[in-house]
Write a protein that holds these residues in place. Structure first.
Motif, PDB file in Angstrom:
ATOM      1  N   ARG A  93       1.014  -1.031   0.032  1.00 64.18           N
ATOM      2  CA  ARG A  93      -0.094   0.114  -0.027  1.00 64.18           C
ATOM      3  C   ARG A  93       0.924   1.177  -0.032  1.00 64.18           C
ATOM      4  O   ARG A  93       0.604   2.168  -0.867  1.00 64.18           O
ATOM      5  CB  ARG A  93      -0.953  -0.043   1.324  1.00 64.18           C
ATOM      6  CG  ARG A  93      -1.819   1.127   1.476  1.00 64.18           C
ATOM      7  CD  ARG A  93      -2.540   1.186   2.500  1.00 64.18           C
ATOM      8  NE  ARG A  93      -3.294   2.313   2.990  1.00 64.18           N
ATOM      9  CZ  ARG A  93      -2.798   3.545   3.189  1.00 64.18           C
ATOM     10  NH1 ARG A  93      -1.566   3.685   3.749  1.00 64.18           N
ATOM     11  NH2 ARG A  93      -3.608   4.715   3.428  1.00 64.18           N
ATOM     12  N   ASP A  94       1.959   1.408   0.870  1.00 66.26           N
ATOM     13  CA  ASP A  94       2.759   2.625   1.021  1.00 66.26           C
ATOM     14  C   ASP A  94       3.531   2.745  -0.248  1.00 66.26           C
ATOM     15  O   ASP A  94       3.807   3.734  -0.680  1.00 66.26           O
ATOM     16  CB  ASP A  94       3.490   2.542   2.247  1.00 66.26           C
ATOM     17  CG  ASP A  94       2.869   2.443   3.370  1.00 66.26           C
ATOM     18  OD1 ASP A  94       1.834   3.233   3.484  1.00 66.26           O
ATOM     19  OD2 ASP A  94       3.407   2.055   4.551  1.00 66.26           O
ATOM     20  N   GLU A 104       3.474   5.835  -2.682  1.00 62.65           N
ATOM     21  CA  GLU A 104       4.694   6.583  -3.079  1.00 62.65           C
ATOM     22  C   GLU A 104       4.888   6.742  -4.575  1.00 62.65           C
ATOM     23  O   GLU A 104       5.594   7.624  -4.937  1.00 62.65           O
ATOM     24  CB  GLU A 104       5.998   5.991  -2.341  1.00 62.65           C
ATOM     25  CG  GLU A 104       7.071   6.521  -2.497  1.00 62.65           C
ATOM     26  CD  GLU A 104       7.069   8.222  -1.577  1.00 62.65           C
ATOM     27  OE1 GLU A 104       8.066   8.977  -1.937  1.00 62.65           O
ATOM     28  OE2 GLU A 104       6.356   8.299  -0.887  1.00 62.65           O
TER      29      GLU A 104
END
Length: 494
Positions: A76-77, A81
């Motif tokens: 997810r991160d 990004e």
């Protein structure tokens, strides 16, 4: 911590960019559909994908492009990004296999052709998707990304099997769909040919590397090798490895086979690539095996008939990006100053090597005329006269021709050679040799031809004194040596 002293009279303001204005501006960096798709494929290769599939729906009512890979996938991160404009600094040290640099490619390449970008990635048991919708950004004038952990409703999501990533372009508004899908199909055909060349080294099994499968709508792409390494008659020069600037540069020259050693027109055309042999000569610059620039001498020398069989592979790593001035499109580069003179000398050597390959087979019998327009050769027991295609005047004219014109010109030259009236010449020389003479050029014609020849011989690195001696010994200039002297003086005074 910065040691800059703060001036109490100076105020600081954080000025955020206007989302609607900047997001629209990012669409006009200069991507073509070919370069944009190649930029997305770069990300898949960086993620160590072994299979990359491009799905294309050309129906104007639901047109879309999806790029799917079986790479490592993202959390997810990592997805969020990746969706950030300028996600990584270009000065940041990257993995040696990383094909990115500016942290912009995914976004700018996508926005250049669509108004809705979705990235769905699966890693392990979890999936996550994020969407940039430019219409929403403009409406809200805010940097809004929509996210979801659900895959329902995302086109082509069902084809993502296991770890990997799907990049989906929708609301395609810059692919020629204004009237019908014919232009879109044409652009996709161009993109296919572009990727077959740009990623040819990934698609074939190089030492220590596994081949990558790349397909468009199920049709497997076929790697296009610009160096014709598959042909037995291709000359491979040794690799030249040297350090320039921040990294290692590996240079290897190839001389393609002469037409006489190529069996079929199809094989010859394959070697000429899309632009033909004349326009495909030059340096081919690779960054981490990915083609950046092709068929260019970097303005160190002109494309020339005598070097049309020469191609040079240059390999650099991503640590050399600044030295080579790699741009965000990965379509422009320039060799560092310290390397330019070395490359210039390499080109000069290739001209001679390529010229030797290009000569007709057979032993030359006459060396007293160093620039014969008619070349006398012996092949076995036969003596043959041919028009010399390497004569500077002929070669210079050939440069201006496209491939089709060049083929027709070659046919005309062979027709003239094959029609030389040998019997008439034999009888006339036996009966009336003293009365035979060649046609002469007028003074203006001789002057124009002489200037062109001097320019050509100078471009080969010859000195004026050498040129003058040669011209005074060859027809038609040998008939008027005074004009030759005037032309040399004129050229030296420039």
């Amino acid at each position: 911590m910065s040691d800059r002293r703060r001036d109490p009279s100076v105020e600081e303001h954080e000025v955020e960019p206007n989302a609607a204005a900047l997001i629209e501006s990012l669409r006009d960096i200069g991507y073509t559909l070919s370069s944009a798709l190649a930029d997305i494929v770069d990300n898949s290769l960086t993620a160590k994908a072994s299979t990359i599939s491009i799905k294309v729906d050309t129906d104007p009512e639901r047109a879309a492009i999806a790029i799917l890979d079986n790479g490592t996938g993202m959390t997810r991160d990592e997805v969020l990004e990746a969706m950030r404009p300028g996600s990584r600094s270009p000065k940041e040290t990257r993995d040696k296999s990383d094909l990115g640099r500016f942290g912009l490619g995914l976004k700018t390449a996508s926005f250049s052709h669509c108004r809705r970008l979705t990235v769905l990635s699966r890693k392990g048991s979890s999936s996550f998707a994020a969407t940039w919708d430019l219409d929403l950004v403009v409406e809200r004038n805010a940097w809004i990304v929509e996210t979801t952990s659900m895959t329902e409703g995302i086109r082509f999501a069902e084809t993502l099997d296991g770890d990997g990533t799907l990049v989906l372009w929708e609301k395609l508004d810059r692919v020629g769909l204004e009237k019908d899908n014919k232009n879109f199909i044409r652009l996709m055909d161009e993109a296919t040919r572009h990727m077959e060349l740009v990623f040819h080294r990934f698609m074939k099994a190089e030492p220590g590397q596994k081949p990558v499968e790349l397909d468009i709508n199920g049709r497997q792409l076929i790697p296009v090798d610009p160096f014709a390494e598959w042909h037995d008659a291709t000359i491979r020069q040794p690799e030249d490895r040297r350090v320039f600037g921040s990294g290692m540069v590996t240079i290897q020259a190839f001389i393609l086979p002469h037409r006489n050693k190529v069996k079929t027109d199809r094989e010859w055309s394959k070697m000429g690539l899309a632009e033909g042999h004349m326009r495909s000569q030059g340096f081919y610059l690779y960054r981490n095996r990915r083609l950046i620039r092709c068929a260019t001498w970097f303005r160190l020398a002109p494309q020339h008939r005598l070097t049309q069989l020469a191609r040079v592979r240059i390999d650099i790593g991503n640590e050399s990006d600044a030295d080579w001035q790699i741009d965000v499109l990965k379509a422009s580069a320039s060799p560092p100053p310290a390397l330019r003179e070395h490359l210039r000398r390499l080109i000069e050597g290739l001209g001679g090597r390529s010229k030797r390959v290009y000569r007709k087979r057979g032993a030359k019998l006459t060396d007293e005329n160093p620039l014969p327009l008619w070349q006398r050769t012996k092949i076995g027991e036969r003596i043959v006269y041919d028009l010399n295609e390497e004569h500077p005047s002929v070669a210079n004219f050939s440069i201006s021709l496209c491939d089709d014109q060049l083929r027709k010109f070659g046919s005309v030259m062979r027709m003239i050679s094959a029609s030389l009236p040998l019997e008439a010449l034999y009888h006339d020389m036996a009966d009336n040799f003293s009365s035979m003479e060649q046609n002469s050029l007028g003074e203006h014609e001789l002057m124009d031809a002489g200037r062109e020849l001097i320019d050509q011989l100078r471009s080969f690195g010859n000195e004026y004194r050498e040129i003058e001696a040669v011209m005074k010994s060859i027809p038609p200039f040998s008939k008027d040596t005074e004009i030759v002297s005037r032309l040399i003086e004129e050229a030296q005074s420039k």
